[in-house]
Design an enzyme around this catalytic site. Structure first.
Site, mmCIF file in Angstrom:
data_model
loop_
_atom_site.group_PDB
_atom_site.id
_atom_site.type_symbol
_atom_site.label_atom_id
_atom_site.label_comp_id
_atom_site.label_asym_id
_atom_site.label_seq_id
_atom_site.Cartn_x
_atom_site.Cartn_y
_atom_site.Cartn_z
ATOM 1 C CG HIS A 6 -0.485 -0.001 2.539
ATOM 2 N ND1 HIS A 6 -0.286 1.145 3.277
ATOM 3 C CD2 HIS A 6 -0.127 -1.028 3.366
ATOM 4 C CE1 HIS A 6 0.151 0.829 4.493
ATOM 5 N NE2 HIS A 6 0.273 -0.481 4.571
ATOM 6 C CG ASP A 37 -3.133 3.763 2.392
ATOM 7 O OD1 ASP A 37 -2.522 2.708 2.098
ATOM 8 O OD2 ASP A 37 -4.077 3.773 3.202
ATOM 9 C CG ASP A 95 2.347 0.718 7.974
ATOM 10 O OD1 ASP A 95 1.975 0.107 6.966
ATOM 11 O OD2 ASP A 95 1.598 0.957 8.946
ATOM 12 C CD GLU A 116 -3.172 -1.730 5.615
ATOM 13 O OE1 GLU A 116 -3.311 -2.707 6.351
ATOM 14 O OE2 GLU A 116 -2.841 -0.599 6.076
ATOM 15 C CD GLU A 117 -2.001 2.328 7.441
ATOM 16 O OE1 GLU A 117 -2.723 1.812 8.313
ATOM 17 O OE2 GLU A 117 -0.781 2.153 7.387
ATOM 18 C CG ASP A 165 1.767 -3.642 5.315
ATOM 19 O OD1 ASP A 165 2.501 -2.749 5.783
ATOM 20 O OD2 ASP A 165 0.525 -3.540 5.261
ATOM 21 C CG HIS A 225 -0.164 3.240 12.534
ATOM 22 N ND1 HIS A 225 -1.402 2.649 12.666
ATOM 23 C CD2 HIS A 225 0.319 2.826 11.340
ATOM 24 C CE1 HIS A 225 -1.646 1.904 11.610
ATOM 25 N NE2 HIS A 225 -0.613 1.986 10.782
HETATM 26 N N1 BES Z 1 1.201 -2.829 8.231
HETATM 27 C C1 BES Z 1 0.168 -2.640 9.191
HETATM 28 C C2 BES Z 1 -0.212 -3.913 9.927
HETATM 29 C C3 BES Z 1 0.882 -4.380 10.830
HETATM 30 C C4 BES Z 1 1.189 -3.641 11.933
HETATM 31 C C5 BES Z 1 1.562 -5.505 10.566
HETATM 32 C C6 BES Z 1 2.227 -4.043 12.749
HETATM 33 C C7 BES Z 1 2.589 -5.889 11.361
HETATM 34 C C8 BES Z 1 2.936 -5.154 12.455
HETATM 35 C C9 BES Z 1 -1.048 -2.063 8.499
HETATM 36 O O1 BES Z 1 -0.712 -1.005 7.653
HETATM 37 C C10 BES Z 1 -1.979 -1.515 9.523
HETATM 38 O O2 BES Z 1 -1.640 -0.568 10.162
HETATM 39 N N2 BES Z 1 -3.161 -2.083 9.638
HETATM 40 C C11 BES Z 1 -4.201 -1.527 10.434
HETATM 41 C C12 BES Z 1 -5.475 -2.006 9.821
HETATM 42 C C13 BES Z 1 -6.650 -1.123 10.005
HETATM 43 C C14 BES Z 1 -6.401 0.328 9.787
HETATM 44 C C15 BES Z 1 -7.820 -1.608 9.198
HETATM 45 C C16 BES Z 1 -4.057 -1.990 11.858
HETATM 46 O O3 BES Z 1 -3.574 -3.092 12.133
HETATM 47 O O4 BES Z 1 -4.418 -1.201 12.734
HETATM 48 MN MN MN Z 2 0.855 -1.457 6.434
HETATM 49 MN MN MN Z 3 -0.487 0.832 8.936
#
Ligand code: BES
Ligand code: MN
Ligand code: MN
Length: 455
Positions: free
Chosen positions: A86, A88, A119, A153-154, A180, A427
């Protein structure tokens, strides 16, 4: 292959400069004012795919943000891998806690700092560069490659889900490769085989028809913040169990084998506590920290607002209070079912003196990927070659909403080959990506293509 690896190493600085250009685009998916930047980021990805040697590249417009698709199908008879990522990124607030502006990338101590570094721009870009290096070294790829890079994705991948449902032929593949996720630790080759799901809710408690003087009305009219705080405090018991009826019904129990595998990882709870600056860890009774984070569901209040939040004191009985509450889910929990259970329970906890509105903001299904299969075997060998160390298999507490759509709709196994670190501030302020891992990721991706092609 050695020529290819040398080529990647020689081009390190070029790759970093190109990544910086990518990171300068503030492609925050959730903010309408960044829509132009979202389009710029999609165009950037599309240009880079073309430059890398991908023959067909298309930017698909959607009701939301554009999807970048690319394919090179010049290896008939060989497997097809679909690479997902992603472009974004998350918002940057609180901006004052960044040491450098989030969209002005800088390299310090072998790390690149910017929003999206780990990320997922940095991780996604590794595959673009490995494909390019392959073309530059051999003139072709050893297998067929499709790229699918999205910008939502976010915010839950809604447009991509529709796109996949409508384009299963276009996206047909033998496996899906995603970077990711994180490594277990610096320099440790890792494949992730589990992700948690998500159920994100918003609860609004509505009291009097306007903010009231807390002296003239306080004590006689229900205070929505007090009520909301009471409701939140009832969602978990003193052992950290979630109290929503039937919440745990579908939770897959940890097997004895898996608990032993987790233990063998020698996770230091002390270091973990130190890293986040707390004296003591806390969570569901009867489970280790890794178990709590990787394989048990949770409930967390992400934000709560209402009433007076400015400096100093104002005596007010607020008319409304809102909380954003998310639950991380584990296999076989269903986010839609959990949303309903949550709504019913929260409503049942509210007294008649207030109204209550519950919204389901978004969700994601939990994931367990099979550790067998040729794609996982290839990824394991690829990472072990690149890092010169034995692979670690782990689960992850975060979510990637689209993964189950790949497995269900494309019927393709997913390989989670992440190169990030959970300490890289994704984040949060000062997000960064270790450039050593960036290079190892490009090399792992190249080895993956070689291994998976069977050549
Ligand atoms: N890449 C992350 C997910 C992730 C976080 C994988 C830490 C491994 C370690 C992804 O971009 C993410 O932040 N996903 C969100 C999903 C949501 C916004 C629908 C999450 O996990 O909060
Ligand atoms: Mn991600
Ligand atoms: Mn993320």
């Amino acid at each position: 292959m050695q020529n290819l690896i040398n080529y990647i190493k020689e081009n390190e600085n070029n790759y970093i400069e190109e990544l910086k250009e990518f990171l300068r685009i503030p492609s925050i998916s959730t903010l309408p004012e960044n829509k132009d930047d979202i389009n710029k980021a999609a165009d950037f990805v599309s240009e880079k795919l073309k430059q890398a040697g991908i023959s067909r590249v298309e930017v698909f417009q959607t009701e939301g943000h554009p999807i970048v698709y690319g394919e090179w199908l010049g290896a008939p008879g060989k497997p097809t891998v679909l690479i997902y990522g992603h472009y974004d990124v998350q918002p940057v607030d609180p901006i004052e806690l960044w040491d450098n502006p989030p969209f002005d990338p800088v390299v310090k101590d072998g790390k690149i700092y910017a929003r999206g570094a780990t990320d997922d721009k940095g991780q996604m870009f590794m595959h673009v560069k490995s494909v390019e290096a392959y073309f530059k070294t051999f003139g072709s790829l050893p297998l067929n490659v499709k790229f699918l890079i999205e910008g939502e994705e976010e915010i839950g991948s809604e447009s991509l889900e529709k796109f996949i449902n409508n384009n299963t032929d276009l996206l047909k593949c033998d496996s899906v490769l995603i970077s990711d996720t994180a490594l277990y630790g610096p320099g440790i080759p890792t494949l992730t085989y589990g992700l948690r799901g998500l159920c994100y809710m918003e609860v609004e408690v509505i009291g009097p028809n306007r903010d009231l003087h807390s002296g003239t009305f306080g004590g006689g009219v229900a205070n929505p913040i007090n009520i909301l705080a009471g409701i939140i405090s009832k969602l978990q018991d003193k052992n950290g169990k979630i109290t929503i009826p039937h919440f745990y019904d579908d939770v897959l129990k940890l097997s004895k084998k898996e608990r032993e595998d987790f233990k063998a990882l020698k996770f230091s709870e002390k270091k973990f506590a130190d890293s986040v600056g707390v004296v003591e860890l806390k969570g569901e009774k009867g489970f280790s920290t890794l178990e709590r984070i990787w394989a048990r569901p949770t409930l967390d209040c992400n934000g709560i607002f209402g009433g007076f939040t400015g400096a100093g004191a104002k005596t007010v009985l607020p008319s409304k209070a809102t909380a954003k509450i998310s639950m991380r889910l584990v296999p076989e929990q269903n986010p839609k079912k959990i949303a309903k259970l949550f709504e019913n329970y929260v409503k049942s906890l509210a007294p008649k003196s207030v109204k209550i509105a519950v919204k389901n903001l978004h969700g994601a299904y939990p994931v367990l990927t099979p550790l067998k299969g040729s794609a996982t075997v290839a990824a394991t060998k690829a990472m072990e070659k690149a890092f010169g160390k034995k692979i670690v298999y782990m689960r992850e507490g975060g979510s990637v909403p689209i993964v189950t759509v790949f497995t269900k709709k494309l019927k393709a196994p997913v390989v989670l080959m992440g190169l990030g670190l959970n300490t890289e501030n994704l984040h949060s302020p000062n997000e960064h990506f270790n450039l050593k891992h960036f290079q190892l990721g490009i090399i792992s991706s190249a080895y993956f293509m070689q291994e998976y092609s069977g050549s």
